[in-house]
Design a protein around this motif. Structure first.
Motif, mmCIF file in Angstrom:
data_model
loop_
_atom_site.group_PDB
_atom_site.id
_atom_site.type_symbol
_atom_site.label_atom_id
_atom_site.label_comp_id
_atom_site.label_asym_id
_atom_site.label_seq_id
_atom_site.Cartn_x
_atom_site.Cartn_y
_atom_site.Cartn_z
ATOM 1 N N VAL A 35 0.838 -1.200 0.000
ATOM 2 C CA VAL A 35 0.000 0.000 0.000
ATOM 3 C C VAL A 35 0.872 1.248 0.000
ATOM 4 N N CYS A 63 -3.238 3.425 8.658
ATOM 5 C CA CYS A 63 -4.244 2.787 7.795
ATOM 6 C C CYS A 63 -3.647 1.643 6.976
ATOM 7 N N ALA A 64 -2.412 1.788 6.539
ATOM 8 C CA ALA A 64 -1.768 0.705 5.789
ATOM 9 C C ALA A 64 -1.600 -0.524 6.677
ATOM 10 N N TYR A 67 -5.097 -1.992 7.338
ATOM 11 C CA TYR A 67 -5.560 -2.665 6.124
ATOM 12 C C TYR A 67 -4.895 -4.042 5.990
ATOM 13 N N GLN A 79 -9.168 -0.616 1.164
ATOM 14 C CA GLN A 79 -8.454 0.484 1.811
ATOM 15 C C GLN A 79 -9.423 1.620 2.123
#
Length: 164
Positions: A35, A63-64, A67, A79
């Motif tokens: 990502v 967030c990566a 995810y 995502q």
């Protein structure tokens, strides 16, 4: 010391009636690297330091990781969904539950220690053939060019006799 196979932290959170399971392991980190298009050795220490000191981590790093950790157990996760939850679009309770689960999973990690000389201290490999040749080359000066000398012609081959 732990082995790489023990690098796992897990936690669950409830969102809109569904239970979501975070699994932080090597595969989650591979997803996160994909990502971010960046090595975990570059971004994971920044994320860990921010969480340890109570600072706000970069949203893209968090967030990566989330995810990747969700993708292990929920293959259809996107995502966009992770960013929506992290930004509070599913409600403040869902956001708090997500972050609490992330912290729980991170605290449950059994991270192996890296000894001196491991991957973190290894020199980067030479990027192309010329760089590798230069590393192997001996002393002296490099040739100024390659190929035929300027202004010379190629000689004809064979046994041709000149007409007299």
């Amino acid at each position: 010391m732990s082995s790489a196979a023990q690098f796992t932290g897990e936690a669950e959170f409830l969102l809109e009636g569904s239970v979501y399971r975070l699994t932080i392991n090597n595969m989650a980190l591979l997803e996160a690297e994909g990502v971010l298009d960046q090595s975990m050795l570059d971004w994971a220490p920044q994320l860990a330091q921010a969480l340890k000191t109570g600072q706000h981590p970069q949203l893209r790093h968090l967030c990566a990781l989330v995810y990747g950790a969700l993708k292990i157990n929920h293959h259809s996760i996107t995502q966009d969904f992770v960013v929506e939850v992290a930004m509070g679009q599913h409600g403040a309770e869902a956001r708090q539950a997500l972050f609490a689960a992330v912290i729980e999973a991170l605290q449950g990690l059994d991270v192996p220690e890296m000894a001196d000389g491991d991957l973190g201290n290894a020199p980067a490999p030479a990027g192309n053939r010329q760089q590798r040749r230069a590393e192997k080359a001996g002393t002296g000066t490099k040739s100024s060019g390659s190929g035929a000398k300027r202004g010379t012609r190629q000689k004809a081959s064979g046994n041709k006799r000149r007409a007299e």
